[in-house]
Every structure is written in structure tokens, then in C-alpha cells.
Scaffold this active site. Structure first.
Site, short mmCIF file in Angstrom:
data_model
loop_
_atom_site.label_atom_id
_atom_site.label_comp_id
_atom_site.label_asym_id
_atom_site.label_seq_id
_atom_site.Cartn_x
_atom_site.Cartn_y
_atom_site.Cartn_z
N TYR A 78 2.51 0.07 -8.41
CA TYR A 78 1.29 -0.65 -8.79
C TYR A 78 0.12 0.31 -8.63
CZ TYR A 78 -2.57 -4.02 -8.63
OH TYR A 78 -3.74 -4.71 -8.86
N LYS A 133 -8.34 2.35 0.22
CA LYS A 133 -7.91 1.70 1.46
C LYS A 133 -8.46 2.39 2.72
CE LYS A 133 -3.96 -0.42 -0.85
NZ LYS A 133 -4.05 -1.86 -0.96
N ASP A 189 -0.82 8.72 -6.78
CA ASP A 189 -1.62 7.58 -6.35
C ASP A 189 -1.37 7.38 -4.85
OD1 ASP A 189 -2.80 5.24 -5.73
OD2 ASP A 189 -1.93 4.07 -7.38
N1 PLP Z 1 -2.87 2.01 -6.10
C1 PLP Z 1 -2.06 1.58 -5.12
C2 PLP Z 1 -0.90 2.44 -4.71
C3 PLP Z 1 -2.30 0.37 -4.49
O1 PLP Z 1 -1.48 -0.05 -3.50
C4 PLP Z 1 -3.42 -0.40 -4.90
C5 PLP Z 1 -3.70 -1.71 -4.28
O2 PLP Z 1 -2.91 -2.28 -3.57
C6 PLP Z 1 -4.23 0.08 -5.92
C7 PLP Z 1 -3.93 1.29 -6.50
C8 PLP Z 1 -5.41 -0.70 -6.38
O3 PLP Z 1 -6.42 -0.67 -5.41
P1 PLP Z 1 -7.51 -1.82 -5.36
O4 PLP Z 1 -6.82 -3.08 -5.03
O5 PLP Z 1 -8.47 -1.34 -4.30
O6 PLP Z 1 -8.16 -1.87 -6.71
#
Ligand code: PLP
Length: 432
Positions: free
Chosen positions: A144, A268, A240
Site C-alpha cells: 500500500y 509516520k 516506500d
Molecule cells: N506508504 C506506506 C508504506 C504506508 O504504510 C502508508 C500508510 O499507511 C502510506 C504510504 C500512506 O501514508 P499516509 O496514510 O500518511 O498518506
């Protein structure tokens, strides 16, 4: 198993927000029941609307690695609130946080702060497309990367296929640029980047350790293969690390596994519980970003001073000696305890863990590794739902979905972990 006050609030919230929540997984739909409304949090504990404590293994989905309300983070925020909460102009705080990020992530020569992980991945992909002049994107099934249009794409089963939108409202014209491959499958990755199709691919975006299908680590050599394949295809490798950055090591999964991407996304932990994301990488790529280059990206609250202060205080705490060793030891203690408790209760599980990220998967044969989204989805979600509720009754708050990683923090004590194991053994026994 929520309290009366939470139930009343949820009723009203359902009239105000879709599903009563401002982010879907908070709604408990995957585990049944109604969400606990949180009144406050401290250390490793959340307190429900009626004041009941819960040992927290969600940690706001990752950011709260030093625990809730750490006195140093609170002091930084109090101080900053008196100096102004947003200026819309550059600050020394952004420079200080960026210095820390670059010291931990040498591959991030230049970066941009944004306000969420979604913005970080969306912008990194725009840079990759701008840099390569290509539109295609490869992502792994079960990873995700936020809710941008081209990332909400379902995999075709098995081999790589051009994606169909995974959400209503995503134009098929957008989704068609995204190819999805199974995680941990080198051959599928090679296929996706082969031939004419490969020549259309701007980038691979990947969670180096997946947390969003439950915790699924990369197989030995997988990240290295991703690096090689993308390089050969003239495409960029975007790691990511929104979840893994400053969690699996100071320098994230790229430090832990020794694989260097072209671009990295963060979020995060770097915001210490306030809304922050960041993307960055090779200087030549980041110099394509506006106002230096032609790739446009901006944000009213980007580099927000409150968020920078919370992030700085958090990274400073993480930089103290022994923190990652402590997280590893806590994780190992919990992993061993949970596995033994399930064994004693006669419930087959697979516990997957990397550092302070973990998932207890309910499987048919104990210890069977889950390496792909297809394998993760064989876990028994109904059984997990019963386990989740039994743990909640015992004051342990897990992510309300089988397919999400749980998180430990530096505020968890050995006693907390041991109590969790006791609760888990009871919970395992209730779900036969
Ligand atoms: N990338 C990863 C690996 C994530 O776990 C998340 C959210 O859980 C995101 C991107 C998206 O981040 P946000 O919820 O701050 O938009």
C-alpha cells in the site's frame, strides 16, 4: 467490546463521517464490533472514552515509536506552539530535520517535506515520470502506498497484468499505467520490466518490508534483484519507507538490507505523530522538482513547524544509544512468547516479524511462511477477528485487521510484553 460512551459517539459519528471514521480501517469492519474512541494516550497505552486503558500495538499505525506523549516531544510542541504553528515560509527547523534525515539515509541527497505518506509517494512517482519521460509504474501486490489514483490498483492473479482500478472514481485511463506483480517474485518482476513493456516503465515502487498485508519480509536477494532489474530497464527504484523508515533501523530497510534505491518515501516516524511525509533521493532527480525543475509539487503546510519539532524530538530520542537493539529485543521477546503461547493453546499460527513490526497470522499449519499477498490472504480472518476481540477484552489493542502489521514502541516494557503473552494465551484458548 467498546464502552458505552464510545458506542454513543460512534452512532453520532456514523451520521457525520462515512462509516463513522476518517480513515477506513479504524471502523473495525474487518474484525466486527465497534471502534473504541480514544480519549488520550500515554507511553504504551491508549485510554478509551470511558478511561479504560489498552496496551497499544497500533501506535497510530507506526509513528509513535517513542511512545505516546513522550515528555521531550510534548515539551518541543509546547514551546513551538508559543512561537507560531505555521508560517508558510522557510524555517531552520526544516533544515535541522532534513540534516537528520540525510545523515540516516545517505541515498536521500535532497528531499522535500510534505504532509502525508500519500503525498510523498504521489510526488516521488511524478519525479520518476518526469525524469524518465515514461508513464508506466510497477507495484507489488499487497503493498500500500497511499490513496493516489495510480496506486489504487488491484493485481491480476499470478503474472503481471495491466491493472484495473481498485476503487470507484479512479479513471481506467490512469490505472492502465500500473502493472502489479506478486511480492517476493523475482521472475514476475523481471517480466514486468522486460521488452517493450519494460521500456514504458518509469519506476518500481515497493515497500521493502511489507506491512500492509501484515508483516511480510523480503526473501533473501529480492530487494537486490529489484535494484538490478530496474537499473537495467532504465527505470527508477522507489523504496516506500513510510512505514519502515526510522523503524527498522535509523536508516530504514535500506540500511538493514544494504540496498540503495533512487528515491525514498518517508512519513509516520519523521513526524513524531504529527502529519508529515517526505520524498527524496538522488540530487539530479530532486533537482527536477519545482522551483528548480519542471516537476510541480507544493503544500501550504509542508514543513510545518509543529510537525518538524515533533519529528526532531522523536529522531533525537531514536538516536540515543541502544534504541534499535532495545526494539529488536522487545520484538524477539514478544515473537517467542506469542509463538509459544499459540503452541500451548494448540492454535496454528505463523508469527512474522522484522524488528518492531510483527503480525500473528492464523494459518492451517503452524509456522508456514507467508511470502506474497496471495499467501497472506490465506490467513483465517474470521479467526483473527475472534482473537482481536478476545485481546481487546483483555486490554490489548491490536490493529483491527489480520492484514496489517502491529508495532512495538520504546515505551513498551518487558512486563507489558509478558502481559500481552499471557493475554494472548487466554485469547488463543477462546477461539478454538
Ligand atoms: N506508504 C506506506 C508504506 C504506508 O504504510 C502508508 C500508510 O499507511 C502510506 C504510504 C500512506 O501514508 P499516509 O496514510 O500518511 O498518506
Amino acid at each position: 467490546m467498546s464502552d458505552e460512551r464510545s458506542q454513543r459517539l460512534f452512532e453520532e459519528a456514523c451520521d457525520l463521517f462515512p462509516g463513522g471514521v476518517n480513515s477506513p480501517v479504524r471502523a473495525f469492519r474487518a474484525v466486527g464490533g465497534q471502534p473504541v474512541f480514544v480519549a488520550r494516550a500515554e507511553g504504551a497505552r491508549l485510554y478509551g472514552a470511558d478511561g479504560r486503558p489498552f496496551l497499544d500495538y497500533v501506535g497510530s499505525w507506526g509513528p509513535m515509536i517513542v511512545g505516546h506523549c513522550h515528555p521531550k516531544v510534548v515539551a518541543a510542541l509546547r514551546d513551538q506552539a508559543g512561537r507560531g504553528t505555521s508560517y508558510g515560509a522557510p524555517t531552520e527547523l526544516e533544515v535541522q530535520l532534513a540534516r537528520r534525515v540525510r545523515a540516516a539515509f545517505p541515498s536521500v541527497e535532497m528531499m522535500r517535506f510534505v504532509s502525508s505518506g500519500t503525498e510523498a509517494t504521489m510526488s516521488a512517482i511524478r519525479v520518476a515520470r518526469g525524469a524518465t519521460g515514461r508513464d508506466g509504474l510497477v507495484k507489488a501486490e499487497g503493498c500500500y502506498h497511499g490513496h493516489a489514483d495510480h496506486l489504487l490498483v488491484r493485481a491480476g492473479s499470478g503474472a503481471a497484468t495491466f491493472g484495473q482500478p481498485d476503487s470507484a472514481g479512479v479513471p481506467a485511463d490512469f490505472a492502465k499505467h500500473t502493472v502489479t506483480v506478486p511480492f517476493n517474485d523475482v521472475a514476475a518482476m523481471e517480466d514486468a520490466f522486460a521488452g517493450e513493456q519494460g521500456a514504458r516503465m518509469a519506476a518500481l515502487i515497493l515497500e521493502p518490508v511489507c506491512g500492509n498485508m501484515g508483516c511480510v519480509p523480503p526473501l533473501p536477494g529480492y530487494l537486490e534483484a529489484c535494484r538490478d532489474v530496474t537499473r537495467k530497464a532504465g527505470a527508477l527504484f522507489i523504496m516506500d519507507e513510510v512505514m519502515t523508515g526510522f523503524r527498522l533501523a535509523m536508516g530504514g530497510a535500506q540500511e538493514r538490507y544494504g540496498v540503495t534505491p533512487d528515491l525514498t518515501c518517508l512519513g509516520k516516524v519523521i513526524g513524531g505523530g504529527l502529519p508529515v511525509g517526505a520524498y527524496g533521493g538522488r540530487r539530479d532527480l530532486m533537482e527536477l522538482v519545482s522551483p528548480v525543475g519542471a516537476v510541480y509539487q507544493a503544500g501550504t503546510l509542508s514543513g510545518n513547524p509543529m510537525a518538524m519539532r515533533a519529528g526532531l524530538a522523536t529522531l533525537e530520542l531514536l538516536g540515543e544509544p541502544g534504541t534499535f537493539e532495545r526494539l529488536e529485543a522487545l520484538g524477539a521477546r514478544l515473537e517467542a512468547g506469542l509463538r509459544a503461547a499459540a503452541g500451548r493453546a494448540g492454535v496454528p499460527v505463523t508469527v512474522q516479524r522484522v524488528g518492531s513490526m510483527f503480525t500473528v497470522f492464523f494459518v492451517s499449519d503452524a509456522g508456514r511462511p507467508l511470502r506474497t499477498f496471495a499467501e497472506a490472504r490465506t490467513a483465517d480472518t474470521a479467526r483473527f477477528g475472534r482473537f482481536f476481540q478476545a485481546m481487546l477484552e483483555r486490554g490489548v489493542y491490536l490493529p483491527p485487521s489480520q492484514l496489517e502489521a502491529a508495532f512495538l514502541s520504546l515505551a513498551h516494557s518487558d512486563d507489558d510484553v509478558d502481559q500481552t503473552v499471557v493475554a494472548a494465551e487466554e485469547a488463543f484458548r477462546t477461539i478454538h
